[in-house]
Design an enzyme around this catalytic site. Structure first.
Site, PDB file in Angstrom:
ATOM      1  N   ASP A  89       3.349  -4.844   0.940  1.00 60.29           N
ATOM      2  CA  ASP A  89       2.662  -3.925   0.125  1.00 60.29           C
ATOM      3  C   ASP A  89       1.432  -4.333  -0.771  1.00 60.29           C
ATOM      4  O   ASP A  89       1.672  -5.089  -1.662  1.00 60.29           O
ATOM      5  CB  ASP A  89       3.504  -2.949  -0.790  1.00 60.29           C
ATOM      6  CG  ASP A  89       2.846  -2.011  -1.803  1.00 60.29           C
ATOM      7  OD1 ASP A  89       2.147  -1.230  -1.253  1.00 60.29           O
ATOM      8  OD2 ASP A  89       2.999  -1.947  -2.774  1.00 60.29           O
ATOM      9  N   GLU A 118       1.544  -1.882   4.958  1.00 64.72           N
ATOM     10  CA  GLU A 118       0.906  -0.542   4.533  1.00 64.72           C
ATOM     11  C   GLU A 118      -0.686  -0.715   4.993  1.00 64.72           C
ATOM     12  O   GLU A 118      -1.153  -1.345   4.591  1.00 64.72           O
ATOM     13  CB  GLU A 118       1.259  -0.234   3.104  1.00 64.72           C
ATOM     14  CG  GLU A 118       0.882   1.069   2.834  1.00 64.72           C
ATOM     15  CD  GLU A 118       1.290   1.537   1.238  1.00 64.72           C
ATOM     16  OE1 GLU A 118       0.850   2.793   0.931  1.00 64.72           O
ATOM     17  OE2 GLU A 118       2.147   1.000   0.870  1.00 64.72           O
ATOM     18  N   ASP A 135       6.223  -2.208  -6.490  1.00 72.04           N
ATOM     19  CA  ASP A 135       5.570  -2.750  -5.259  1.00 72.04           C
ATOM     20  C   ASP A 135       6.600  -3.596  -4.160  1.00 72.04           C
ATOM     21  O   ASP A 135       6.320  -3.524  -3.104  1.00 72.04           O
ATOM     22  CB  ASP A 135       4.502  -3.720  -5.676  1.00 72.04           C
ATOM     23  CG  ASP A 135       3.666  -2.940  -6.642  1.00 72.04           C
ATOM     24  OD1 ASP A 135       2.736  -2.330  -5.910  1.00 72.04           O
ATOM     25  OD2 ASP A 135       3.508  -3.089  -7.796  1.00 72.04           O
TER      26      ASP A 135
END
Length: 170
Positions: free
Chosen positions: A8, A66, A138
């Site tokens: 992430d 991501e 996160d």
């Protein structure tokens, strides 16, 4: 059992998780790289170096990250894109295949709907991986990326098997 490095990306905190796939995926590590308040190019270098160390230590077989979502703030979107680039380069430099997933794909794979909030992601990641401790948002998102990749890989594998089946019985 392949190990998936989920990322992430962020310009101040980059979440990472190494998840071992199998009948029941389990976490090897779920954590974050917290970046100091320094100039932006230095932070990009720290993302690259930090993830190289993670790759060296945990030896993942693949990387999933991501994808950038479109933001109203163009400067923030550009910084996020650059942080993604530093992370992707760390994986590519080690020869890892890199897959990219949108936030909606990740939320759909983890929660079952594409508009889940961070607390729902955290909860479901803990449930899916059997994690007892609290997860930083996160880090949980990074684990979600890895789980999403595992789900997509399994589906693709089943589709290849189905495509190779003639449908005739012996």
């Amino acid at each position: 059992m392949p190990r998936i490095l989920g990322i992430d990306p962020g310009s101040t905190i980059t979440g990472f998780a190494v998840i071992e796939s199998g009948a029941q995926p389990h976490a090897i590590v779920i954590d974050c790289i917290r970046l100091p308040r320094t100039d932006f190019p230095s932070r990009l270098g720290l993302i690259f170096e930090g993830l190289r160390e993670v790759i060296e230590r945990y030896q993942p077989d693949e990387m999933a990250i991501e994808d950038v979502f479109v933001s109203r703030n163009a400067a923030s979107a550009l910084k996020l894109g650059q942080a993604r680039g530093a992370a992707i380069c760390a994986g590519a430099a080690r020869g890892l295949p890199v897959s990219e997933y949108t936030p909606t794909q990740i939320k759909q794979a983890i929660v079952g709907r594409g508009h889940a909030d961070k607390t729902q992601i955290q909860h479901m990641v803990k449930v899916l991986l059997g994690v007892k401790d609290a997860l930083q948002a996160d880090a949980a998102d990074a684990a979600g990326v890895a789980i999403c990749h595992i789900h997509h890989a399994r589906t693709a594998s089943r589709m290849r098997v189905a495509a190779n089946t003639t449908g005739r019985r012996a």
